[in-house]
Design a protein around this motif. Structure first.
Motif, PDB file in Angstrom:
ATOM      1  N   ARG A 154       0.835  -1.199   0.000  1.00 18.96           N
ATOM      2  CA  ARG A 154       0.000   0.000   0.000  1.00 18.96           C
ATOM      3  C   ARG A 154       0.869   1.249   0.000  1.00 18.96           C
ATOM      4  N   ARG A 158      -1.177  11.221   7.814  1.00 19.83           N
ATOM      5  CA  ARG A 158      -2.200  11.851   8.648  1.00 19.83           C
ATOM      6  C   ARG A 158      -1.611  13.043   9.402  1.00 19.83           C
ATOM      7  N   ASN A 173       1.351   1.406   9.712  1.00 21.56           N
ATOM      8  CA  ASN A 173       0.459   0.467  10.396  1.00 21.56           C
ATOM      9  C   ASN A 173      -0.715   0.069   9.496  1.00 21.56           C
ATOM     10  N   PHE A 174      -0.948   0.815   8.426  1.00 18.97           N
ATOM     11  CA  PHE A 174      -2.041   0.517   7.499  1.00 18.97           C
ATOM     12  C   PHE A 174      -1.636  -0.448   6.382  1.00 18.97           C
ATOM     13  N   GLN A 175      -0.389  -0.905   6.362  1.00 22.24           N
ATOM     14  CA  GLN A 175      -0.050  -1.988   5.431  1.00 22.24           C
ATOM     15  C   GLN A 175      -0.913  -3.201   5.787  1.00 22.24           C
ATOM     16  N   GLU A 176      -1.227  -4.045   4.811  1.00 17.32           N
ATOM     17  CA  GLU A 176      -2.127  -5.180   5.103  1.00 17.32           C
ATOM     18  C   GLU A 176      -1.648  -6.007   6.305  1.00 17.32           C
ATOM     19  N   PRO A 177      -0.368  -6.422   6.363  1.00 16.44           N
ATOM     20  CA  PRO A 177       0.042  -7.153   7.562  1.00 16.44           C
ATOM     21  C   PRO A 177       0.437  -6.225   8.720  1.00 16.44           C
ATOM     22  N   GLY A 178       0.183  -4.945   8.606  1.00 20.61           N
ATOM     23  CA  GLY A 178       0.273  -4.045   9.752  1.00 20.61           C
ATOM     24  C   GLY A 178       1.642  -3.513  10.097  1.00 20.61           C
ATOM     25  N   TRP A 230      -3.477   7.532  19.673  1.00 18.64           N
ATOM     26  CA  TRP A 230      -4.740   6.794  19.477  1.00 18.64           C
ATOM     27  C   TRP A 230      -5.923   7.751  19.588  1.00 18.64           C
ATOM     28  N   LEU A 244      -5.176  11.061  16.672  1.00 21.12           N
ATOM     29  CA  LEU A 244      -5.075  10.657  15.262  1.00 21.12           C
ATOM     30  C   LEU A 244      -6.064   9.546  14.960  1.00 21.12           C
ATOM     31  N   ARG A 245      -6.532   8.890  16.018  1.00 22.12           N
ATOM     32  CA  ARG A 245      -7.520   7.808  15.890  1.00 22.12           C
ATOM     33  C   ARG A 245      -6.982   6.655  15.044  1.00 22.12           C
ATOM     34  N   ILE A 246      -5.715   6.324  15.292  1.00 18.87           N
ATOM     35  CA  ILE A 246      -5.120   5.155  14.659  1.00 18.87           C
ATOM     36  C   ILE A 246      -4.622   4.204  15.749  1.00 18.87           C
ATOM     37  N   VAL A 247      -4.610   2.905  15.410  1.00 16.63           N
ATOM     38  CA  VAL A 247      -4.079   1.887  16.311  1.00 16.63           C
ATOM     39  C   VAL A 247      -2.617   1.666  15.948  1.00 16.63           C
ATOM     40  N   ASN A 277       0.341  -3.711  15.113  1.00 17.02           N
ATOM     41  CA  ASN A 277      -0.063  -5.012  15.638  1.00 17.02           C
ATOM     42  C   ASN A 277       0.078  -5.040  17.154  1.00 17.02           C
ATOM     43  N   VAL A 278      -1.051  -4.840  17.827  1.00 16.17           N
ATOM     44  CA  VAL A 278      -1.049  -4.830  19.290  1.00 16.17           C
ATOM     45  C   VAL A 278      -2.109  -5.799  19.802  1.00 16.17           C
TER      46      VAL A 278
END
Lengths: 321, 321
Positions: A26, A31, A50-55, A273, A276-279, A311-312
């Motif tokens: 990706r 952001r 973190n937005f790559q498919e495997p995170g 978190w 930015l509302r991202i994990v 990945n958490v």
């Protein structure tokens, strides 16, 4: 097995890597947050790997290694030892090409990590949680399968792959004064150095490291690699030491290494978190933690942060008892 | 005070709203996940309105209302009653224009919600947690300030603003077979209907609702508005009833309303956090929950999901005791 360890990758290798992996990874979004800008006094840009498919960003280097194999080697597949994101990302890349991936992992590794590798078709061989057992087991697996060894970071194909992240980052932001990325083994930082030393030599590269696993910081100050024995930090992706290839980039191109405490890392993670509302993983929070405690150094600057992974374990968040 | 309630907005109002608000809002990214596609058998696209600066799609409608005021009215500002995202988004929009925003909020509202409104410069007047107290207090505040009443959803300017989300969504995805959005008061669903009934009339619009607050579902089946007294659901953004303007769009353009249980909503929320790696509210998980329990209906389709918001209390996640 060929020795890839001191073949320093060139800028052109990064460009070739980007062409090779583009169809499979990706182009992750960048952001921003007015709130975090106010809080730091800087203009922050977060590159969401973190937005790559495997995170995790590690899919870049893994995919470059996997898709760079000739057909003969590809039939035998790839192999690695890792209990983290590299194992799942290499399995994922191998699945995309339809070739075998063998992973040596300590039997004590979290079940979730094993499940992810298996979901992507990786074959796990367990070893005891010691360096001796890991090396012996890996040698056996490799002898049996002939899989090409893809080291998590001390591999020129991996570093060239990680470098593609900064190329996209510069295109998406029209330039940055500083890029801050976490440092563990140094794969992402080395890729960043590889790309920016040619593409944007005026951009400072700062590595961010947990105080409790500050071997890169001490290496940087000492002028040679110092490896920690068994560092303890919540930023579990950053416990591994530098190796000769990543040391080459760190010692030649990194402007500085800054550290943050465990509490500062957790605070920065929660703030990100929330706003930015991202994990994202604890490791990915180390850059913002160092920026918050070195405010004057970053104020007024355009600062890029590489969010390395997401990945958490959502059942045990560090700010909840 | 003028009565905006039954001035049905037109497609051109949505286009004008988009031009008006573009400089002030984010064109939020669309995220995908191979994992969630496999799980559902559909091709899913998630429009991340949780990535708006104040964390919710409601900034679109609020910004359209605020920036559409003439200078004379703007001096007196805006006013609303809300204890949720509308209050913070209206305060945020008013702050951007530099005009007053008065919010009537029950004194029992969470401190975090009050803090957010105040951070954006909104002035809170507290009322008792009853409809009578709220209406009396709001009448007093409005008489004193002359602020223009911006209803959370039953307002044509608000609906036209919310409709801009689907316009971007279609541009970003090159078309969708189905769009699924949560339904509470019906502002986002109405905006979606407004836009897609002209722009993509072949696209089905499905509303997703908690079983425990299924007043829109029952209204849809009955053919007239049914309002619940005090629904109890984790999806706290979806407790409010339809009003005449949103009922107009729901009754004319929505293909179906599907419901999900509390546990299904929490499961869908956790899966999305884990695999899309975004922070979103329980309300935003209702669409995926309904897709997972109605698999056959969505399999093989290109399905858009509007992730409506990302303001959650990170200290009390529903899957952690």
């Amino acid at each position: 097995m060929k020795d890839n360890s001191m073949q320093v990758p060139a800028y052109e290798d990064m460009l070739a890597a980007h062409e090779r992996i583009k169809p499979h990874i990706r182009r992750t979004p960048v952001r921003t947050s007015d709130y975090l800008n106010e809080l730091t006094g800087a203009e922050l840009f977060f590159k969401c790997e973190n937005f790559q498919e495997p995170g995790a960003f590690k899919v870049r280097g893994a995919t470059n290694a996997v898709f760079g194999l000739d057909d003969e080697q590809a039939q035998k597949g790839v192999a690695t030892h890792s209990s983290g994101n590299h194992a799942s990302c290499l399995s994922y890349a191998a699945m995309l090409r339809g070739i075998p991936c063998n992973v040596v992992m300590p039997r004590t590794a979290p079940q979730a990590k094993k499940d992810t590798v298996r979901r992507y078709g990786g074959k796990i061989t367990e070893c005891e949680p010691s360096t001796t057992s890991r090396e012996e087991t890996f040698a056996t697996v490799q002898a049996q399968t002939g899989g090409d060894f893809v080291h998590p970071y001390n591999d020129p194909r991996v570093i060239a792959g990680q470098g593609t992240c900064s190329k996209e980052f510069m295109e998406q932001t029209d330039g940055l004064d500083i890029v801050v990325a976490p440092i563990g083994g140094g794969g992402m930082i080395s890729g960043t150095c590889l790309t920016l030393s040619t593409l944007a030599p005026e951009t400072q590269i700062i590595a961010a490291e947990p105080e409790q696993a500050d071997d890169a910081y001490r290496s940087f100050k000492a002028g040679h690699i110092i490896a920690d024995d068994a560092p303890v930090t919540i930023a579990d992706g950053l416990k591994v030491p530098l190796k000769e290839l990543t040391w080459h980039f760190v010692s030649n191109h990194v402007s500085d290494i800054l550290t943050a405490s465990e509490q500062e890392i957790v605070d920065a993670m929660k703030i990100t978190w929330k706003h930015l509302r991202i994990v994202m993983e604890p490791s990915s929070a180390v850059p913002l933690a160092t920026i918050l405690k070195n405010r004057d150094r970053f104020a007024g600057k355009r600062v890029g942060i590489i969010v390395t992974g997401g990945n958490v374990d959502l059942d045990t968040l560090p700010w909840i008892n």
